[in-house]
Design a protein around this motif. Sequence first.
Motif, PDB file in Angstrom:
ATOM      1  N   GLY A   1       0.805  -1.211   0.000  1.00 21.47           N
ATOM      2  CA  GLY A   1       0.000   0.000   0.000  1.00 21.47           C
ATOM      3  C   GLY A   1       0.837   1.259   0.000  1.00 21.47           C
ATOM      4  N   VAL A   2       1.565   1.505   1.088  1.00 19.90           N
ATOM      5  CA  VAL A   2       2.324   2.749   1.236  1.00 19.90           C
ATOM      6  C   VAL A   2       3.499   2.798   0.274  1.00 19.90           C
ATOM      7  CG1 VAL A   2       3.633   4.188   2.842  1.00 19.90           C
ATOM      8  CG2 VAL A   2       1.607   2.950   3.642  1.00 19.90           C
ATOM      9  N   ARG A   3       4.320   1.746   0.259  1.00 16.08           N
ATOM     10  CA  ARG A   3       5.540   1.785  -0.565  1.00 16.08           C
ATOM     11  C   ARG A   3       5.236   1.816  -2.058  1.00 16.08           C
ATOM     12  NH1 ARG A   3       9.919  -2.496   1.093  1.00 16.08           N
ATOM     13  NH2 ARG A   3      11.097  -1.191  -0.356  1.00 16.08           N
ATOM     14  N   ARG A   4       4.102   1.280  -2.445  1.00 16.04           N
ATOM     15  CA  ARG A   4       3.746   1.278  -3.865  1.00 16.04           C
ATOM     16  C   ARG A   4       2.836   2.449  -4.245  1.00 16.04           C
ATOM     17  NH1 ARG A   4       5.018  -3.442  -6.637  1.00 16.04           N
ATOM     18  NH2 ARG A   4       5.859  -5.103  -5.322  1.00 16.04           N
ATOM     19  N   GLY A   5       2.616   3.351  -3.306  1.00 12.09           N
ATOM     20  CA  GLY A   5       1.874   4.554  -3.619  1.00 12.09           C
ATOM     21  C   GLY A   5       0.369   4.388  -3.677  1.00 12.09           C
ATOM     22  N   ARG A   6      -0.154   3.264  -3.185  1.00  7.62           N
ATOM     23  CA  ARG A   6      -1.607   3.056  -3.200  1.00  7.62           C
ATOM     24  C   ARG A   6      -2.292   3.679  -1.999  1.00  7.62           C
ATOM     25  NH1 ARG A   6      -0.294  -3.182  -4.399  1.00  7.62           N
ATOM     26  NH2 ARG A   6      -0.839  -3.345  -6.627  1.00  7.62           N
ATOM     27  N   LEU A   7      -1.571   3.794  -0.890  1.00  2.95           N
ATOM     28  CA  LEU A   7      -2.100   4.376   0.341  1.00  2.95           C
ATOM     29  C   LEU A   7      -1.117   5.415   0.862  1.00  2.95           C
ATOM     30  CD1 LEU A   7      -3.246   1.249   2.434  1.00  2.95           C
ATOM     31  CD2 LEU A   7      -4.699   2.727   1.033  1.00  2.95           C
ATOM     32  N   SER A   8      -1.650   6.496   1.429  1.00  5.09           N
ATOM     33  CA  SER A   8      -0.781   7.414   2.156  1.00  5.09           C
ATOM     34  C   SER A   8      -0.409   6.761   3.486  1.00  5.09           C
ATOM     35  CB  SER A   8      -1.511   8.727   2.420  1.00  5.09           C
ATOM     36  OG  SER A   8      -2.589   8.527   3.339  1.00  5.09           O
ATOM     37  N   LEU A   9       0.680   7.252   4.063  1.00  7.03           N
ATOM     38  CA  LEU A   9       1.095   6.750   5.370  1.00  7.03           C
ATOM     39  C   LEU A   9      -0.008   7.006   6.393  1.00  7.03           C
ATOM     40  CD1 LEU A   9       3.348   5.415   7.040  1.00  7.03           C
ATOM     41  CD2 LEU A   9       4.238   7.706   7.482  1.00  7.03           C
ATOM     42  N   GLU A  10      -0.674   8.165   6.286  1.00  8.18           N
ATOM     43  CA  GLU A  10      -1.740   8.509   7.227  1.00  8.18           C
ATOM     44  C   GLU A  10      -2.926   7.551   7.096  1.00  8.18           C
ATOM     45  OE1 GLU A  10       0.805  12.018   6.523  1.00  8.18           O
ATOM     46  OE2 GLU A  10      -0.211  10.593   5.193  1.00  8.18           O
ATOM     47  N   ARG A  11      -3.268   7.213   5.872  1.00  2.62           N
ATOM     48  CA  ARG A  11      -4.391   6.285   5.677  1.00  2.62           C
ATOM     49  C   ARG A  11      -4.027   4.898   6.202  1.00  2.62           C
ATOM     50  NH1 ARG A  11      -9.227   4.975   6.363  1.00  2.62           N
ATOM     51  NH2 ARG A  11     -10.261   3.746   4.743  1.00  2.62           N
TER      52      ARG A  11
END
Length: 273
Positions: free
Chosen positions: A260-270
């Motif tokens: 999610g985060v590392r692949r740009g699908r989710l923000s760290l906050e989400r």
Amino acid sequence: FCYQPPIGPLVDGLASRLEVARDSVIDYGFHLVVTHLHAGNVGELDEICAAGVSSFKAYTAYARRNLFADDGTLFRLFSHCARLGALPLVHAENGMVNDVLIETARANGTLEVTQHPRTHPEASEIEATRRVIAIAAIAEASVYVVHVSCAGALEAIKEARQDGQTVFAETCPHYLLLDSSLYDRPSAEAIRFVVNPPLRPASSQPVLWEALAAGAVDLIATDHSSFNLEQKALGANDFANVPNGIPGIEHRLALLFDEGVRRGRLSLERWVD
């Protein structure tokens, strides 16, 4: 989970699980799985809530496992939960149709694991999701739809929210990261991935990721149901006998961070949300 007993008061199901949990070394809470409510026993939900249970789960599937709740039970459950401030959770598939599809496949001698997604089609999940939402609307109740796996079910939830209903949705790491092509592998390997709803085509994954990032999917659970390969192999020669479930608790956060985060699908906050 604790389960409504086939006979006797609902609280007996809670009592038996509390006895098992007596020596637990971690915190825990319970959902009560409800299978049959009628005018004579629906009031027992008050006692369950008073004992600390604030969520109840129902299945629109699994009649063969004696877990199925009919529409009348769903309506009574939703209505009473609305009054108590409790939350109903629902596994949404049309189990009656799925069971006929399973019976037909078995009668035709098609027993390979490739039949699993064919006997649990997306349309079954979509129909049940829409029906559950409609019953919740009549009951003026909130409802939580567990392990949403496909775009059509998600669309039903979005439409209900636009109409002002309170509908919560979860999905699971396996629907975000695994897909139905795994059922085409030899049965000895494909049995690992038998879960309900089944893994869906890879085309479902971007839709679920986008919905998770935007908040249309509220949270990630795991539907953790862990079996070893010896247990799974009970259905190697008949897909309908594979114990149903995939593990997921241990790796949930790491998978969501990496994919999610590392692949740009989710923000760290989400991700933290």
